[in-house]
Write an enzyme that holds these catalytic residues in place. Structure first.
Site, PDB file in Angstrom:
ATOM      1  CD  GLU A   5      -2.908  -1.290   2.259  1.00  0.00           C
ATOM      2  OE1 GLU A   5      -4.093  -1.628   2.094  1.00  0.00           O
ATOM      3  OE2 GLU A   5      -2.403  -1.153   3.401  1.00  0.00           O
ATOM      4  CG  ASP A  51     -11.547  -8.412  -0.540  1.00  0.00           C
ATOM      5  OD1 ASP A  51     -10.504  -7.803  -0.268  1.00  0.00           O
ATOM      6  OD2 ASP A  51     -12.504  -8.509   0.266  1.00  0.00           O
TER       7      ASP A  51
HETATM    8  C1  3QA Z   1      -5.880  -7.668   4.960  1.00  0.00           C
HETATM    9  C2  3QA Z   1      -5.382  -6.240   4.858  1.00  0.00           C
HETATM   10  C3  3QA Z   1      -5.631  -5.456   6.127  1.00  0.00           C
HETATM   11  O1  3QA Z   1      -4.638  -4.473   6.322  1.00  0.00           O
HETATM   12  C4  3QA Z   1      -6.962  -4.793   5.880  1.00  0.00           C
HETATM   13  C5  3QA Z   1      -6.134  -5.489   3.811  1.00  0.00           C
HETATM   14  C6  3QA Z   1      -9.239  -5.686   2.132  1.00  0.00           C
HETATM   15  N1  3QA Z   1     -10.171  -6.689   2.118  1.00  0.00           N
HETATM   16  C7  3QA Z   1     -10.561  -6.906   3.397  1.00  0.00           C
HETATM   17  C8  3QA Z   1     -11.474  -7.809   3.982  1.00  0.00           C
HETATM   18  N2  3QA Z   1     -11.640  -7.797   5.325  1.00  0.00           N
HETATM   19  C9  3QA Z   1     -10.938  -6.918   6.076  1.00  0.00           C
HETATM   20  N3  3QA Z   1     -10.052  -6.035   5.572  1.00  0.00           N
HETATM   21  C10 3QA Z   1      -9.870  -6.023   4.232  1.00  0.00           C
HETATM   22  N4  3QA Z   1      -6.906  -4.472   4.474  1.00  0.00           N
HETATM   23  C11 3QA Z   1      -4.947  -8.454   5.729  1.00  0.00           C
HETATM   24  S1  3QA Z   1      -5.131 -10.160   5.660  1.00  0.00           S
HETATM   25  C12 3QA Z   1      -4.138 -10.697   4.369  1.00  0.00           C
HETATM   26  C13 3QA Z   1      -2.708 -10.773   4.762  1.00  0.00           C
HETATM   27  O2  3QA Z   1      -1.908 -11.367   3.777  1.00  0.00           O
HETATM   28  C14 3QA Z   1      -8.169  -4.103   3.858  1.00  0.00           C
HETATM   29  C15 3QA Z   1      -9.038  -5.253   3.413  1.00  0.00           C
HETATM   30  N5  3QA Z   1     -12.186  -8.666   3.227  1.00  0.00           N
HETATM   31  C16 3QA Z   1      -0.608 -11.545   4.234  1.00  0.00           C
HETATM   32  C17 3QA Z   1       0.008 -12.703   3.540  1.00  0.00           C
HETATM   33  O3  3QA Z   1       0.006 -13.806   4.405  1.00  0.00           O
END
Ligand code: 3QA
Length: 229
Positions: free
Chosen positions: A12, A196
């Site tokens: 980001e 998403d």
């Molecule tokens: C997700 C990120 C966190 O900083 C919140 C992305 C996008 N889609 C979402 C959803 N529910 C909640 N938040 C979000 N951000 C972190 S988990 C993935 C980690 O991957 C916004 C967001 N559906 C790391 C690799 O292992």
């Protein structure tokens, strides 16, 4: 004017850090802060790591240690509103914590005494964003963004958050930044591009669209910096 630009994940903030002039890295409280200039404007950029606690820490340090007096957050979000598609931009008019729950005492979801369910983002910065969108011919949605320490990948939970808070998008940091900035009287702005739809496909979509959506948000934030200075 010294502008903090914050994200949660490396993806980001990378598109922003790579555009800084006279960049200087400082490690503090187990995190890296990137001080520099963007088109002459002084900025400090950092990603907090995921979730409300890390976001609170980073926002506080950007203000208290690095003396930033405006904070812009750039990142991705899950869509609640079915009008929001992957890559669409949404700005928060207000932020709430969907996982904050003392309803056992008769309080509404998202409320604790001396707090507020929904914290409004700075009106002036929101207007600047709308002007930038107009100039660039971009569509910018505005709505409530719900924050919680959960990656939402479940249609039922997502609908509950949407109905309970009248929220259009969800993420994991915005309301924490709002609490810090409103408490310290620093104008703040939260921008997210959809990665998403927070349902059963969320994790697959997220992996596929994190980078491209993060870039859409970051580019918009940089245009805002040009407009603010
Ligand atoms: C997700 C990120 C966190 O900083 C919140 C992305 C996008 N889609 C979402 C959803 N529910 C909640 N938040 C979000 N951000 C972190 S988990 C993935 C980690 O991957 C916004 C967001 N559906 C790391 C690799 O292992």
């Amino acid at each position: 004017m010294k502008i903090a630009i914050m994200g949660a994940m490396p993806e980001e903030v990378e598109p922003i850090v790579e555009k800084l002039d006279d960049m200087k890295k400082t490690v503090y409280a187990v995190n890296t802060y990137y001080e520099g200039r963007y088109h002459g404007q002084e900025v400090v950029v950092a990603y907090s790591k995921i979730g409300k606690v890390f976001a609170t820490l980073t926002a506080t340090i950007l203000i208290e240690k690095f003396a930033c007096n405006t904070l812009l957050f750039s990142g991705v979000a899950g869509a609640i509103s079915d009008k929001l598609k992957i890559g669409d931009l949404i700005i928060a008019d207000g932020l709430c914590q969907h996982d904050l729950d003392i309803t056992a005492f008769g309080h509404p979801y998202g409320y604790v005494p001396e707090g507020e369910v929904c914290i409004p983002a700075d009106v002036n910065l929101r207007n600047i964003a709308k002007n930038v969108a107009k100039e660039k011919g971009l569509i910018l949605k505005e709505g409530i963004i719900a924050t919680g320490d959960q990656f939402i990948a479940n249609a039922e939970r997502k609908d509950w958050i949407g109905n309970t808070f009248n929220a259009d998008a969800l993420e994991m940091e915005g309301a924490a930044v709002a609490v810090v900035c409103s408490s310290l009287n620093v104008p703040f702005f939260i921008l997210r591009a959809i990665s998403d739809s927070a349902d059963m496909d969320a994790s697959f979509n997220f992996d596929e669209f994190l980078e491209s959506s993060a870039k859409i948000s970051a580019d918009f934030i940089l245009s805002m910096v040009d407009e603010i200075k």
